[in-house]
Design an enzyme around this catalytic site. Structure first.
Site, mmCIF file in Angstrom:
data_model
loop_
_atom_site.group_PDB
_atom_site.id
_atom_site.type_symbol
_atom_site.label_atom_id
_atom_site.label_comp_id
_atom_site.label_asym_id
_atom_site.label_seq_id
_atom_site.Cartn_x
_atom_site.Cartn_y
_atom_site.Cartn_z
ATOM 1 N N HIS A 162 16.299 61.437 -24.725
ATOM 2 C CA HIS A 162 15.912 62.781 -24.276
ATOM 3 C C HIS A 162 16.821 63.193 -23.110
ATOM 4 C CE1 HIS A 162 12.535 62.315 -26.807
ATOM 5 N NE2 HIS A 162 11.578 62.109 -25.928
ATOM 6 N N CYS A 182 6.984 60.010 -22.894
ATOM 7 C CA CYS A 182 8.407 59.605 -22.821
ATOM 8 C C CYS A 182 9.279 60.561 -22.005
ATOM 9 C CB CYS A 182 8.978 59.419 -24.223
ATOM 10 S SG CYS A 182 8.647 60.784 -25.344
#
Ligand code: NAP
Length: 352
Positions: A245, A153
């Site tokens: 993120h 990810c």
């Protein structure tokens, strides 16, 4: 699409599996036929086995589905499927995905097969031609199906932004991540470890960022992928954020572009999913924010329905060439949304 493809989700009760279920509601091409998880959950109704943590309601018909064991026999008993989405723990995914790939296309979010030479590590906007590894893989392994993997990810969002920088002679990348809690799965990091805290270590994450990027941005020569040669140094941290993120990225660009040229390269970047108008393709894979204090997880993670990566604070760097902040939704573009886009792309190319 004349008939919807029927899919199974392996790891359906986890953080990524739940996101798959949420994103597949009303999908124009795909419908959920089988949900599978561990033997702890198998045989139970989904609503009993799973602690649903998505903001949207658990769809009634999904809640009442019985969970199958994550093996070929059990999944085939539970329904007829056209292909498989897997979001299983990395160590377990290896052999399970191989069993399924002998018979079905498998779109994997796990790390087990990502770096194998005949397995594509796909971001459809970035390296669509790597999908041509699939017939090679099928020949090598004698499989009817195949394994197609998505990157880690934190790597996906960075690699999307590195692609338009390749034209400027990318030679070095330094990245520091601030990664969301949902990236650790459910229930993830204990609250007493992360409340009022930052944990400066995520197991195997730095190694993944440092190795996967060169494969993703490598060149397919008709037989294999020749890895890109830029150097990557990553430092990964877990922060007290639910989703999204944030990454601080420094790049060395041999052609020394201006900030305006880099901004333009990011803004103009589009790929095959946009040309093909795939259902999950965001209009802009990269969104450029000009405000001094963006991107931020709470405000920017849902850009492009969670499929766009947002960049900001693009500025010259006195040591390397340029630096910027980059934000992506880890369970959408970084996981289930990325997996669905890969499957849409494979279907559009006649592979699944
Ligand atoms: P998670 O929340 O811990 O979910 C794990 C899933 O795997 C659950 O459905 C679990 O079922 C199932 N499972 C566990 N052990 C099993 C077994 N022995 N047999 C069959 N199924 C089993 O993890 P996650 O965050 O969803 O991550 C899943 C995968 O995606 C991992 O490989 C991870 O590295 C990768 N990934 C995660 C993210 C993210 O942002 N979270 C992003 C990219 C990639 P039970 O409920 O029955 O235990």
């Amino acid at each position: 699409m004349s008939q919807k493809r029927k899919v199974a989700i392996l790891g359906a009760t986890g953080a990524v599996g739940q996101r798959y279920i949420q994103l597949l509601q009303g999908h124009p091409w795909f419908e959920i036929e089988v949900l599978a998880a561990s033997e702890r959950s198998a045989g139970k109704k989904y609503k009993e086995a799973c602690n649903w943590v998505m903001e949207s309601e658990l769809p009634k018909e999904i809640g009442n589905m019985t969970i199958a064991d994550a093996n070929v026999e059990a999944v085939e008993k539970a329904g007829d499927v056209d292909f498989i989405f897997t979001s299983l723990p990395g160590d377990l995914a290896g052999p399970v995905e191989e069993q399924f790939a002998a018979l079905y296309p498998v779109f994997s979010k796990a790390s087990a097969h990502r770096m194998e030479k005949d397995v594509p590590l796909i971001i459809p906007e970035v390296n669509p031609d790597h999908l041509q590894l699939i017939p090679i893989q099928q020949k090598n392994r004698g499989w009817k199906g195949f394994i197609s993997t998505d990157p880690n990810c934190s790597t996906i969002q960075m690699a999307i932004t590195l692609k338009p920088l390749m034209q400027f002679g990318l030679s070095q990348v330094m990245v520091t991540t601030m990664q969301a809690l949902s990236g650790a799965g459910y229930p993830g990091v204990p609250s007493l470890d992360i409340l009022d805290n930052v944990v400066p270590y995520i197991g195997k994450e730095e190694e993944k960022m440092e190795s996967e990027s060169n494969k993703i941005l490598g060149v397919f020569d008709g037989k294999t992928v020749k890895n890109a040669s830029f150097a990557v140094s990553a430092s990964c941290n877990r922060v007290h954020v639910k989703d999204g993120h944030l990454e601080s990225i420094y790049v060395k660009l041999e052609k020394k572009p201006s900030v305006a040229q880099v901004e333009e390269a990011f803004s103009n970047f589009k790929g095959e999913p946009q040309k093909l108008k795939l259902p999950s393709a965001p209009e802009n894979p990269i969104v450029v924010r000009k405000e001094a204090n963006r991107p931020q997880p709470r405000f920017d993670r849902d850009a492009g329905n969670g499929m766009s990566v947002t960049v900001g604070r693009i500025r010259s760097d006195p040591i390397l060439t340029m630096k910027y902040m980059c934000l992506g939704h880890n369970t959408i573009r970084g996981a289930a949304g990325g997996g669905i886009l890969s499957a849409e792309f494979a279907v559009a190319k006649g592979l699944a």
